[in-house]
Design an enzyme around this catalytic site. Structure first.
Site, short mmCIF file in Angstrom:
data_model
loop_
_atom_site.label_atom_id
_atom_site.label_comp_id
_atom_site.label_asym_id
_atom_site.label_seq_id
_atom_site.Cartn_x
_atom_site.Cartn_y
_atom_site.Cartn_z
NE ARG A 15 -1.59 -1.93 3.13
CZ ARG A 15 -1.29 -3.35 2.68
NH1 ARG A 15 -2.34 -3.88 2.01
NH2 ARG A 15 -0.36 -3.84 3.52
CB THR A 16 3.65 2.39 2.15
OG1 THR A 16 2.68 2.15 3.29
CG2 THR A 16 4.31 3.74 2.32
CE LYS A 32 26.33 -5.47 -6.96
NZ LYS A 32 26.52 -4.54 -8.14
NE ARG A 71 7.71 0.50 4.83
CZ ARG A 71 6.27 0.21 5.01
NH1 ARG A 71 5.67 -1.02 4.66
NH2 ARG A 71 5.08 1.12 5.05
CG HIS A 131 4.17 4.33 8.61
ND1 HIS A 131 4.34 5.41 7.44
CD2 HIS A 131 3.43 3.35 8.00
CE1 HIS A 131 3.96 4.64 6.45
NE2 HIS A 131 3.62 3.43 6.73
#
Lengths: 305, 155
Positions: free
Chosen positions: A50-51, A79, A100, A128
């Site tokens: 969703r985000t 890496k 995120r 959030h």
């Protein structure tokens, strides 16, 4: 908005929230702008549906575009590249970054290494804040944002949406009730902030006693993976599940919200009631993020951009 | 017996630092902060639970041949907020100051939150905001109230 970055809900004053929500309402009503030259960098170090999609949609609906780091497995992070280096590189391509990350404080760190706005889209169990803005938009649409009683139930310890929402609600005249197993109470730093803000807060282990008083019930998932013992999870999980029968004791105009995804904490029969607002809540992510991006990219916060 | 008399109960130093008015029981934590465990050969005198006019009971630490850095004084203030720092040169106290709590301490404490980005090998120093009764991680917001000495960053 007077911020270069959006890292935590603690940054958001009542005026900031109202500015974003009013702008979101304009977008919701069909307003269009053309941010043709703007590119948004999407840096998602954790899976998100969703985000990520709503930021992508919001930027494209503004007329701009997105560049996407892709999955961690397919990026240079695999890496061993540091977060600081990754965001410095992506910031060279984009006008703002959405981040995120599984670690708390990641967005704060990223903001120290780049010259473009950083928007925290979830950092571990931390914050959030854009979810909070769409939550506040949904609450305002359904119950208003003053003189209301909000219950927040579920995993309050690790739930970053809860931490952000609880802190943002202190800017409004809201009585807050927190309902969780003892082991998943609000973390100490959030309780500290609520206390410092003089918030009207109560904690409970049981929903029944407080349910009839609530204007809003915000449900979050009790996260099975947080419990060291499966039996311990089973003992509490059922107690924090609501269904249509549970809501017989609630006010008729109770708004039930959930940041999604849900698993089994809200039974499907709740979807058919007038209480269910979680899908509308998810859809509100687009206009709210459009508003936030437009304000931050316009430099309307007096930050010089 | 006055504080000055008590101070004399442990030997005078030629050059170095006398940290006085440490809260009783905190002397060993002060030594931990200064990374003094005796292995470096420093000459250290410690007085613990000695009577004090101001504190009732206090600890005193005298370190020969070492003057504290401002960063060390900053972090000392977190566990010994009433401490006084006396810099001694050639037996004379040439500077006397009380510790003051800084607004931020950087690079001294390590965040106990194992999921905090500041502990993940990124190119940043730890940073803690100093509150009235605690310190707070500048990255993950974790609050530290008790036993700060246990969270002193080690390389």
């Amino acid at each position: 908005m007077r911020h270069d970055h959006l890292i935590s809900a603690r940054q958001l004053s009542r005026g900031d929230v109202e500015t974003v929500l009013d702008r979101a309402a304009e977008f919701d009503a069909g307003e269009r702008v053309a941010r043709d030259d703007d590119l948004l960098g999407l840096c998602f170090f954790e899976p998100s549906t969703r985000t990520k999609m709503s930021f992508d949609t919001a930027m494209k609906r503004l007329g701009g575009d997105t560049v996407d780091m892709g999955t961690v497995e397919s990026s240079s992070v695999k890496k061993g590249e540091s977060l600081a280096d990754t965001v410095r590189v992506v910031a060279g391509y984009a006008d703002a970054l959405v981040l995120r990350h599984p670690s708390e404080g990641a967005a704060k760190l990223a903001s120290e290494f780049v010259d473009v706005p950083v928007i925290n889209a979830g950092d571990g169990a931390g914050q959030h804040p854009t979810q909070t803005l769409l939550d506040l938009y949904t609450i305002r649409e359904n119950a208003g944002l003053d003189d209301i009683t909000v219950g927040i139930m579920g995993d309050l310890k690790y739930g970053r949406t809860v931490h952000s929402l609880a802190e943002a609600l202190t800017e409004f005249d809201v009585r807050q009730h927190f309902i969780s197993p003892e082991s998943l109470r609000l973390p100490r730093n959030v309780r500290y902030d609520l206390h410092e803000a003089g918030a009207d807060v109560r904690e409970h282990t049981d929903l029944a006693g407080i349910l009839p008083e609530l204007d809003v019930l915000y449900v979050t998932r009790i996260q099975r993976e947080r419990f060291p013992d499966e039996n311990e999870y089973r003992e509490v999980a059922g107690e924090y599940r609501i269904d249509a029968d549970t809501l017989d004791a609630a006010r008729e105009d109770l708004t039930v919200m959930h940041p999604l995804p849900r698993v089994d904490e809200i039974a499907p029969d709740v979807d058919e009631t007038d209480h269910a607002t979680y899908f509308e809540q998810a859809h509100n992510g687009v206009p709210v993020r459009m508003a936030l991006l437009d304000l931050m990219l316009s430099g309307d916060g007096g930050d010089g951009r | 017996m006055t504080d000055a008399d008590q101070e004399l109960r442990v030997s005078k130093i030629v050059n170095g630092t006398v940290i006085d008015h440490i809260a009783a029981g905190q002397a060993l934590n002060v030594l931990a902060i200064l990374d003094i465990d005796g292995s470096g050969g420093e000459e250290v005198s410690v007085g613990m639970n000695v009577p004090s006019d101001r504190l009732g009971r206090k600890d005193i630490v005298k370190v020969e041949g070492r003057e504290l850095s401002p960063a060390e004084v900053d972090v000392l203030s977190l566990i010994a907020p009433a401490a006084t720092i006396n810099i001694v040169r050639d037996y004379d106290v040439v500077e006397k100051s009380r510790v003051t709590r800084p607004e931020v301490v950087t690079g001294i404490l390590s965040c106990p939150n194992t999921n905090c980005i500041s502990t993940a090998g990124e190119p940043v120093e730890s940073r803690f905001e100093v509150l009235d009764d605690a310190v707070r991680c500048g990255y993950c917001d974790e609050l530290l109230r008790e036993d700060l000495a246990a969270h002193i960053a080690t390389d």
